[in-house]
Scaffold this active site. Sequence first.
Site, PDB file in Angstrom:
ATOM      1  N   LYS A 107      32.491  39.864  23.802  1.00 40.01           N
ATOM      2  CA  LYS A 107      33.446  39.625  22.717  1.00 40.01           C
ATOM      3  C   LYS A 107      34.652  38.811  23.163  1.00 40.01           C
ATOM      4  O   LYS A 107      35.133  37.940  22.429  1.00 40.01           O
ATOM      5  CB  LYS A 107      33.884  40.963  22.118  1.00 40.01           C
ATOM      6  CG  LYS A 107      32.747  41.685  21.389  1.00 40.01           C
ATOM      7  CD  LYS A 107      33.209  42.966  20.739  1.00 40.01           C
ATOM      8  CE  LYS A 107      32.048  43.633  19.991  1.00 40.01           C
ATOM      9  NZ  LYS A 107      32.472  44.897  19.332  1.00 40.01           N
ATOM     10  N   ILE A 108      35.144  39.076  24.384  1.00 40.06           N
ATOM     11  CA  ILE A 108      36.306  38.320  24.862  1.00 40.06           C
ATOM     12  C   ILE A 108      35.909  36.886  25.174  1.00 40.06           C
ATOM     13  O   ILE A 108      36.611  35.934  24.804  1.00 40.06           O
ATOM     14  CB  ILE A 108      36.924  39.002  26.097  1.00 40.06           C
ATOM     15  CG1 ILE A 108      37.491  40.371  25.721  1.00 40.06           C
ATOM     16  CG2 ILE A 108      38.016  38.127  26.705  1.00 40.06           C
ATOM     17  CD1 ILE A 108      37.971  41.191  26.904  1.00 40.06           C
ATOM     18  N   ASP A 121      25.668  33.582  31.068  1.00 43.47           N
ATOM     19  CA  ASP A 121      25.574  35.021  30.860  1.00 43.47           C
ATOM     20  C   ASP A 121      24.109  35.410  30.978  1.00 43.47           C
ATOM     21  O   ASP A 121      23.243  34.723  30.417  1.00 43.47           O
ATOM     22  CB  ASP A 121      26.100  35.401  29.465  1.00 43.47           C
ATOM     23  CG  ASP A 121      26.378  36.891  29.333  1.00 43.47           C
ATOM     24  OD1 ASP A 121      25.458  37.695  29.597  1.00 43.47           O
ATOM     25  OD2 ASP A 121      27.512  37.253  28.973  1.00 43.47           O
ATOM     26  N   CYS A 131      33.433  38.970  32.763  1.00 42.04           N
ATOM     27  CA  CYS A 131      32.276  39.840  32.990  1.00 42.04           C
ATOM     28  C   CYS A 131      32.725  41.153  33.632  1.00 42.04           C
ATOM     29  O   CYS A 131      33.802  41.222  34.238  1.00 42.04           O
ATOM     30  CB  CYS A 131      31.227  39.138  33.849  1.00 42.04           C
ATOM     31  SG  CYS A 131      31.884  38.116  35.156  1.00 42.04           S
ATOM     32  N   PRO A 132      31.917  42.196  33.517  1.00 42.75           N
ATOM     33  CA  PRO A 132      32.269  43.484  34.117  1.00 42.75           C
ATOM     34  C   PRO A 132      32.108  43.440  35.627  1.00 42.75           C
ATOM     35  O   PRO A 132      31.412  42.576  36.170  1.00 42.75           O
ATOM     36  CB  PRO A 132      31.257  44.447  33.477  1.00 42.75           C
ATOM     37  CG  PRO A 132      30.072  43.586  33.176  1.00 42.75           C
ATOM     38  CD  PRO A 132      30.637  42.251  32.792  1.00 42.75           C
ATOM     39  N   THR A 143      40.835  37.220  34.045  1.00 42.23           N
ATOM     40  CA  THR A 143      41.487  38.291  33.291  1.00 42.23           C
ATOM     41  C   THR A 143      40.559  39.496  33.152  1.00 42.23           C
ATOM     42  O   THR A 143      40.806  40.369  32.325  1.00 42.23           O
ATOM     43  CB  THR A 143      41.894  37.803  31.884  1.00 42.23           C
ATOM     44  OG1 THR A 143      40.726  37.322  31.208  1.00 42.23           O
ATOM     45  CG2 THR A 143      42.923  36.693  31.954  1.00 42.23           C
ATOM     46  N   SER A 144      39.499  39.539  33.950  1.00 43.48           N
ATOM     47  CA  SER A 144      38.494  40.599  33.810  1.00 43.48           C
ATOM     48  C   SER A 144      38.724  41.741  34.794  1.00 43.48           C
ATOM     49  O   SER A 144      39.367  42.727  34.471  1.00 43.48           O
ATOM     50  CB  SER A 144      37.093  40.015  33.979  1.00 43.48           C
ATOM     51  OG  SER A 144      36.794  39.143  32.914  1.00 43.48           O
ATOM     52  N   ARG A 145      38.219  41.586  36.013  1.00 43.70           N
ATOM     53  CA  ARG A 145      38.386  42.581  37.068  1.00 43.70           C
ATOM     54  C   ARG A 145      38.672  41.843  38.365  1.00 43.70           C
ATOM     55  O   ARG A 145      38.019  40.845  38.687  1.00 43.70           O
ATOM     56  CB  ARG A 145      37.153  43.480  37.202  1.00 43.70           C
ATOM     57  CG  ARG A 145      36.990  44.492  36.065  1.00 43.70           C
ATOM     58  CD  ARG A 145      38.113  45.543  36.123  1.00 43.70           C
ATOM     59  NE  ARG A 145      38.009  46.534  35.053  1.00 43.70           N
ATOM     60  CZ  ARG A 145      38.671  46.484  33.919  1.00 43.70           C
ATOM     61  NH1 ARG A 145      39.463  45.448  33.657  1.00 43.70           N
ATOM     62  NH2 ARG A 145      38.570  47.446  33.023  1.00 43.70           N
ATOM     63  N   ASP A 165      45.292  37.687  36.029  1.00 41.15           N
ATOM     64  CA  ASP A 165      45.914  38.836  35.367  1.00 41.15           C
ATOM     65  C   ASP A 165      45.423  40.126  36.007  1.00 41.15           C
ATOM     66  O   ASP A 165      45.841  41.212  35.622  1.00 41.15           O
ATOM     67  CB  ASP A 165      45.594  38.826  33.862  1.00 41.15           C
ATOM     68  CG  ASP A 165      46.392  39.872  33.090  1.00 41.15           C
ATOM     69  OD1 ASP A 165      47.625  39.926  33.293  1.00 41.15           O
ATOM     70  OD2 ASP A 165      45.795  40.627  32.304  1.00 41.15           O
ATOM     71  N   HIS A 185      48.286  42.434  34.802  1.00 42.52           N
ATOM     72  CA  HIS A 185      47.289  43.080  33.945  1.00 42.52           C
ATOM     73  C   HIS A 185      47.857  43.335  32.547  1.00 42.52           C
ATOM     74  O   HIS A 185      47.804  44.447  32.011  1.00 42.52           O
ATOM     75  CB  HIS A 185      46.810  44.400  34.565  1.00 42.52           C
ATOM     76  CG  HIS A 185      45.411  44.768  34.153  1.00 42.52           C
ATOM     77  ND1 HIS A 185      44.466  45.240  35.038  1.00 42.52           N
ATOM     78  CD2 HIS A 185      44.781  44.729  32.950  1.00 42.52           C
ATOM     79  CE1 HIS A 185      43.337  45.480  34.395  1.00 42.52           C
ATOM     80  NE2 HIS A 185      43.510  45.180  33.123  1.00 42.52           N
TER      81      HIS A 185
END
Length: 324
Positions: free
Chosen positions: A153-154, A173, A200-201, A227-229, A253, A290
């Site tokens: 979604k992001i 993806d 992505c996670p 901006t994910s992890r 972030d 973050h």
Amino acid sequence: MKIAFFSAQKYEQSFFIAHNSAEHQLLFFSERLTELSAKLAQGCDAVCAFVNDDLSESVLQSLLKLNIKLVTLRCAGFNNVDLIAAKNLGINITRVPAYSPEAVAEHCIALMLTLSRKTHKAYNRVKEGNFDLNGLLGFNLHKKTVGVIGTGKIGLALCNILTGFGCRILAHDPKPSSDRLNYVSLEALLAESDIISLHCPLLPATHHMINDDAYQQMKPGVMLINTSRGALVDTKATIKALKNKTLGYLGLDVYEQESELFFKDMSNEIIQDDEFQRLLSFSNVLITGHQGFFTQEALDEIATVTFFNIKQFAEQRVLTNTVV
């Protein structure tokens, strides 16, 4: 129910209080959830945790001893949870899968534009009465090739915004989610993109996906946005890429070791993380703490979905947003 909130910040408490229509008893603790602090949940029915709380097996065992069977995450990511241990212990884990994709996507754009147009430097110059434009030369996003890794979604929200800028978008993806995007291999995306944004996670397969090998495949002077992890990016490799100018711009972030830094006021302390300090020393690096999710709309949705998850658990219904 009596619910213990860990890593609770003042800014979010008012949102949870406002959305507490079922009149649960809410206990807010500023402490991060760890094996030591878990005892604060004594007498509670559930725990509400955030991105940097420790939900390892030992902490989950401590919560189980307190008869806590629900940990509801007020975030989308769950890489801080030992999922196998939670399942074996019979502890339910729920999350907020999508609170405001646009909030994070718009923050990505803010990082891109700030880096590309050097507005952060211009702001400081003008404050000092310096109106010299030398050193502030930027570039257009229009017609640039932007690689979006992860089109949940992001990622999709970001692609929609970038389309308006007139960017050429490459997507990658394992599970394509749109027939309107140009999906390519990761290798092709790394090689062709002027800007790369991660969405992505954090999984074993994605840990340090941006490493020495990935940087070697990129264009010289590429911009990277994360901006994910934090652990998607190998910090040591990133510092090397900044030094050899493979990486021309970096917007973060999130950070690998952010649990020791973010969501705290460290202004009166000496930061001990040498790699983080090295990143800050580069003039082409922009780091925010973050805050990509941090909009009123997102906090409203986080509170709403969190209480929905708690309501389903209390009524012994099937948990819509379950992780375990």
